[in-house]
Design an enzyme around this catalytic site. Structure first.
Site, PDB file in Angstrom:
ATOM      1  N   HIS A  59     -59.313  -6.216  30.100  1.00  0.00           N
ATOM      2  CA  HIS A  59     -59.311  -5.820  31.523  1.00  0.00           C
ATOM      3  C   HIS A  59     -60.655  -5.206  31.861  1.00  0.00           C
ATOM      4  O   HIS A  59     -61.478  -4.986  30.993  1.00  0.00           O
ATOM      5  CB  HIS A  59     -58.135  -4.896  31.854  1.00  0.00           C
ATOM      6  CG  HIS A  59     -58.155  -3.559  31.153  1.00  0.00           C
ATOM      7  ND1 HIS A  59     -58.076  -3.426  29.782  1.00  0.00           N
ATOM      8  CD2 HIS A  59     -58.235  -2.296  31.643  1.00  0.00           C
ATOM      9  CE1 HIS A  59     -58.095  -2.140  29.469  1.00  0.00           C
ATOM     10  NE2 HIS A  59     -58.205  -1.435  30.576  1.00  0.00           N
ATOM     11  N   HIS A  61     -61.798  -2.259  32.951  1.00  0.00           N
ATOM     12  CA  HIS A  61     -62.205  -0.853  32.888  1.00  0.00           C
ATOM     13  C   HIS A  61     -63.470  -0.668  32.032  1.00  0.00           C
ATOM     14  O   HIS A  61     -63.631  -1.316  30.997  1.00  0.00           O
ATOM     15  CB  HIS A  61     -61.061   0.013  32.335  1.00  0.00           C
ATOM     16  CG  HIS A  61     -59.999   0.295  33.360  1.00  0.00           C
ATOM     17  ND1 HIS A  61     -58.712   0.645  33.041  1.00  0.00           N
ATOM     18  CD2 HIS A  61     -60.051   0.263  34.718  1.00  0.00           C
ATOM     19  CE1 HIS A  61     -58.007   0.827  34.150  1.00  0.00           C
ATOM     20  NE2 HIS A  61     -58.800   0.596  35.184  1.00  0.00           N
ATOM     21  N   ASP A  63     -64.472   1.466  29.944  1.00  0.00           N
ATOM     22  CA  ASP A  63     -64.356   1.807  28.518  1.00  0.00           C
ATOM     23  C   ASP A  63     -63.921   0.593  27.683  1.00  0.00           C
ATOM     24  O   ASP A  63     -63.723   0.713  26.472  1.00  0.00           O
ATOM     25  CB  ASP A  63     -63.422   3.010  28.297  1.00  0.00           C
ATOM     26  CG  ASP A  63     -62.010   2.784  28.792  1.00  0.00           C
ATOM     27  OD1 ASP A  63     -61.826   2.065  29.799  1.00  0.00           O
ATOM     28  OD2 ASP A  63     -61.069   3.310  28.166  1.00  0.00           O
ATOM     29  N   HIS A  64     -63.787  -0.569  28.320  1.00  0.00           N
ATOM     30  CA  HIS A  64     -63.481  -1.808  27.584  1.00  0.00           C
ATOM     31  C   HIS A  64     -64.594  -2.852  27.702  1.00  0.00           C
ATOM     32  O   HIS A  64     -64.723  -3.709  26.846  1.00  0.00           O
ATOM     33  CB  HIS A  64     -62.138  -2.400  28.060  1.00  0.00           C
ATOM     34  CG  HIS A  64     -60.997  -1.486  27.729  1.00  0.00           C
ATOM     35  ND1 HIS A  64     -60.148  -1.713  26.673  1.00  0.00           N
ATOM     36  CD2 HIS A  64     -60.616  -0.309  28.280  1.00  0.00           C
ATOM     37  CE1 HIS A  64     -59.278  -0.716  26.596  1.00  0.00           C
ATOM     38  NE2 HIS A  64     -59.541   0.149  27.562  1.00  0.00           N
ATOM     39  N   HIS A 118     -51.162  -2.104  34.333  1.00  0.00           N
ATOM     40  CA  HIS A 118     -52.236  -1.115  34.163  1.00  0.00           C
ATOM     41  C   HIS A 118     -53.357  -1.472  35.139  1.00  0.00           C
ATOM     42  O   HIS A 118     -53.843  -0.627  35.898  1.00  0.00           O
ATOM     43  CB  HIS A 118     -52.710  -1.157  32.716  1.00  0.00           C
ATOM     44  CG  HIS A 118     -53.864  -0.250  32.415  1.00  0.00           C
ATOM     45  ND1 HIS A 118     -53.763   1.118  32.438  1.00  0.00           N
ATOM     46  CD2 HIS A 118     -55.159  -0.524  32.066  1.00  0.00           C
ATOM     47  CE1 HIS A 118     -54.945   1.649  32.131  1.00  0.00           C
ATOM     48  NE2 HIS A 118     -55.806   0.675  31.896  1.00  0.00           N
ATOM     49  N   ASP A 140     -54.839  -1.989  27.395  1.00  0.00           N
ATOM     50  CA  ASP A 140     -54.182  -0.738  27.780  1.00  0.00           C
ATOM     51  C   ASP A 140     -52.809  -1.002  28.386  1.00  0.00           C
ATOM     52  O   ASP A 140     -52.288  -0.184  29.141  1.00  0.00           O
ATOM     53  CB  ASP A 140     -55.047   0.026  28.798  1.00  0.00           C
ATOM     54  CG  ASP A 140     -56.314   0.569  28.164  1.00  0.00           C
ATOM     55  OD1 ASP A 140     -56.489   0.422  26.941  1.00  0.00           O
ATOM     56  OD2 ASP A 140     -57.143   1.146  28.907  1.00  0.00           O
ATOM     57  N   HIS A 178     -56.411   1.861  22.624  1.00  0.00           N
ATOM     58  CA  HIS A 178     -56.693   3.281  22.372  1.00  0.00           C
ATOM     59  C   HIS A 178     -55.871   3.806  21.207  1.00  0.00           C
ATOM     60  O   HIS A 178     -54.762   3.336  20.942  1.00  0.00           O
ATOM     61  CB  HIS A 178     -56.349   4.140  23.607  1.00  0.00           C
ATOM     62  CG  HIS A 178     -57.274   3.972  24.760  1.00  0.00           C
ATOM     63  ND1 HIS A 178     -58.396   4.752  24.935  1.00  0.00           N
ATOM     64  CD2 HIS A 178     -57.243   3.112  25.802  1.00  0.00           C
ATOM     65  CE1 HIS A 178     -59.024   4.382  26.051  1.00  0.00           C
ATOM     66  NE2 HIS A 178     -58.347   3.384  26.599  1.00  0.00           N
TER      67      HIS A 178
END
Ligand code: ZN
Length: 264
Positions: A59, A61, A63-64, A118, A140, A178
């Site tokens: 996805h 985001h 942090d990905h 999400h 996530d 995570h």
């Protein structure tokens, strides 16, 4: 097939997925370039050269996908996969995926599941190659012992997505985005205190974390025994959270998610 978790940022996992036959490889969710490139070097030192041919993003985001540009540039990668609705939000994205799409990394078959909730463009990558046990990268959406926050979708959407994952072959190994397992299992124990599978999963997770190891993977079959977001019909969970018996599974999931959002 071989999957190496790469710890990134404070609690993210990127992954190196390698086809054992062709030595072609993919990076899943490169959060940041440093640890990903270092892990690749380490892998090459131990196992010989691999050729990274693709980035798979679950996805959009940051942090990905934060390492997409630098990792793609450093390794000369031109194939960057993500859901078609994430176009413009995933750096360097070249492949626009839909539910049911498939492609290969060497001789590994990668099948795409669209799992919104999400985020609206969340996807899972199910990787199989007989005789190996299949693996799934869930980003996530499904965590070990939990699920992601519902940012862009709604509870019915998240419920449908989690059920899609729950129906995979029970032996499928889950690699999530995570390291939240211990806190997820604390919540699971709170809402379903008599469930012994949670007690066992907690002991396993704490042992692994004490040894500095990741808790991933667990299997889909394991998750079905303790993950409260796959157990929305459990009478004990419903009783703990005051969810009426008559509530639909999606409404129960919404209530469980809400309780988790504020659980300390
Ligand atoms: Zn996310």
């Amino acid at each position: 097939m071989r999957v190496t978790p790469i710890a990134c940022l404070s609690d993210n996992y990127a992954y190196l997925l390698v086809c054992p036959e062709t030595k072609e490889a993919a990076i899943v969710d490169p959060s940041e370039p440093g640890p990903v490139l270092a892990a690749l070097e380490q892998h090459r030192g131990r196992n010989g050269d691999v050729k990274v041919v693709a980035i798979l993003d679950t996805h959009h985001h940051p942090d990905h996908v934060g390492g997409n540009e630098e990792v793609a540039k450093a390794l000369g990668i031109s194939r960057v996969y993500g859901h078609k609705s994430d176009k413009g939000r995933i750096p360097k994205q070249s492949e626009l995926l839909e539910e049911g799409a498939s492609f290969t990394i060497g001789s590994l078959l990668v099948r795409v599941l669209h799992i919104p909730g999400h985020t609206l463009g969340a996807v899972a990558y199910v990787v199989s190659r007989e005789p190996h046990v299949p693996v799934v990268f869930t980003g996530d959406t499904m965590f070990l012992g939990g699920c992601g926050r519902i940012f862009e979708g709604d509870p019915p959407m998240m419920h449908t997505s989690l059920q899609k994952l729950a129906k995979l072959d029970g032996r499928t190994q889950v690699y999530c985005g995570h390291e939240y397992t211990e806190s997820n299992l604390r919540f699971a124990a709170h809402v379903e205190p008599s469930n012994q599978a949670i007690v066992q999963a907690k002991a396993r997770a704490s042992e692994l974390r004490k040894a500095g190891k990741p808790t991933v993977p667990a299997t889909i079959a394991d998750e079905l025994t303790y993950n409260p977001f796959l157990r929305v019909t459990s009478p004990e969970i419903r009783k703990t959270l005051g969810i009426p018996e008559s509530a639909s599974p999606a409404d129960a999931l919404g209530a469980i998610r809400k309780a988790k959002d504020t659980f300390k």
